[in-house]
Enzyme design. Structure first.
Site, PDB file in Angstrom:
ATOM      1  N   GLU A 110       0.826  -1.202   0.000  1.00 30.70           N
ATOM      2  CA  GLU A 110       0.000   0.000   0.000  1.00 30.70           C
ATOM      3  C   GLU A 110       0.858   1.249   0.000  1.00 30.70           C
ATOM      4  O   GLU A 110       1.982   1.241   0.507  1.00 30.70           O
ATOM      5  CB  GLU A 110      -0.882   0.022   1.257  1.00 30.70           C
ATOM      6  N   ASP A 152      -4.747   4.457   6.087  1.00 28.93           N
ATOM      7  CA  ASP A 152      -5.380   5.578   6.764  1.00 28.93           C
ATOM      8  C   ASP A 152      -6.493   5.046   7.669  1.00 28.93           C
ATOM      9  O   ASP A 152      -6.227   4.597   8.777  1.00 28.93           O
ATOM     10  CB  ASP A 152      -5.900   6.565   5.718  1.00 28.93           C
ATOM     11  N   VAL A 194      -2.247  14.147   2.219  1.00 27.07           N
ATOM     12  CA  VAL A 194      -0.977  14.054   1.507  1.00 27.07           C
ATOM     13  C   VAL A 194      -1.166  13.562   0.079  1.00 27.07           C
ATOM     14  O   VAL A 194      -2.098  12.819  -0.228  1.00 27.07           O
ATOM     15  CB  VAL A 194       0.024  13.140   2.252  1.00 27.07           C
ATOM     16  N   ASP A 216      -2.953  10.610  -4.589  1.00 25.65           N
ATOM     17  CA  ASP A 216      -3.522  11.614  -5.486  1.00 25.65           C
ATOM     18  C   ASP A 216      -4.598  12.455  -4.813  1.00 25.65           C
ATOM     19  O   ASP A 216      -5.102  12.125  -3.744  1.00 25.65           O
ATOM     20  CB  ASP A 216      -4.148  10.929  -6.699  1.00 25.65           C
TER      21      ASP A 216
END
Length: 181
Positions: free
Chosen positions: A99, A103, A153, A159
């Protein structure tokens, strides 16, 4: 041109290189006789996975899944969609999910449970970035590049609206870039 939208750099290109070397060495030692399947979760994993696998000095098989819970926003929706499933059987195999960031943990937990259900001997997670403050499920990746604060981020695969993935570092996106939407 893209740098103008970045508030600050959290993880430099040089730091990413060192992370890949460190984690590659650990994975090599732990999986040297196991021929694991290294699964990348598209699209964000691509830069990190590409660098990481060149630092793993044992036999591996590569696979990819396209899984999403963001759907263009800045927060996980909680709605996990598998857009492209794995085309390699995992039954009786060791699996390492690669990954860019862990999160909330929702997506990775769903995929881990799915792979275990399909008969994987073990399922571990290697992540460039870990953001434990954002976690909503119990999940501790086995291999962590760096722990970061709860900030939005981008870069190095991460993205915002499919932009910024090609930055050679991980940076905090300026709020004005995404708050006007």
């Amino acid at each position: 041109m893209l740098d103008k939208d970045i508030e600050k750099i959290l993880v430099s290109a040089e730091e990413i290189d060192e992370i890949a070397k460190r984690l590659g060495k650990i994975i090599t030692e732990e999986y040297k006789d196991k021929f694991p399947i290294v699964i990348g979760l598209l699209k964000g994993c691509v830069p990190f996975m590409g660098k990481l696998i060149t630092e793993i000095d044992c036999h591996i098989e590569l696979g990819f899944m396209d899984v999403s819970s963001y759907h263009g926003g800045i927060q996980s929706s909680g709605d996990i969609k598998i857009k492209k499933d794995l085309n390699i059987p995992v039954k009786g195999r060791h699996v390492i999910i690669t990954e860019d960031i862990v999160d909330t943990g929702r997506t990775i937990k769903v995929i881990m449970d799915l792979l275990k259900y399909r008969g994987a001997i073990s399922v571990s997670v290697v992540t460039l970035l870990d953001k434990p403050e954002g976690r909503v499920v119990v999940l501790d990746p086995e291999y962590i590049g760096v722990t970061i604060p709860k900030e939005f981020v981008v870069g190095y695969g991460l993205d915002y609206e499919e932009k910024y993935r090609n930055l050679p570092y991980v940076g905090v996106l300026k709020p004005e870039v995404y708050s006007t939407k």
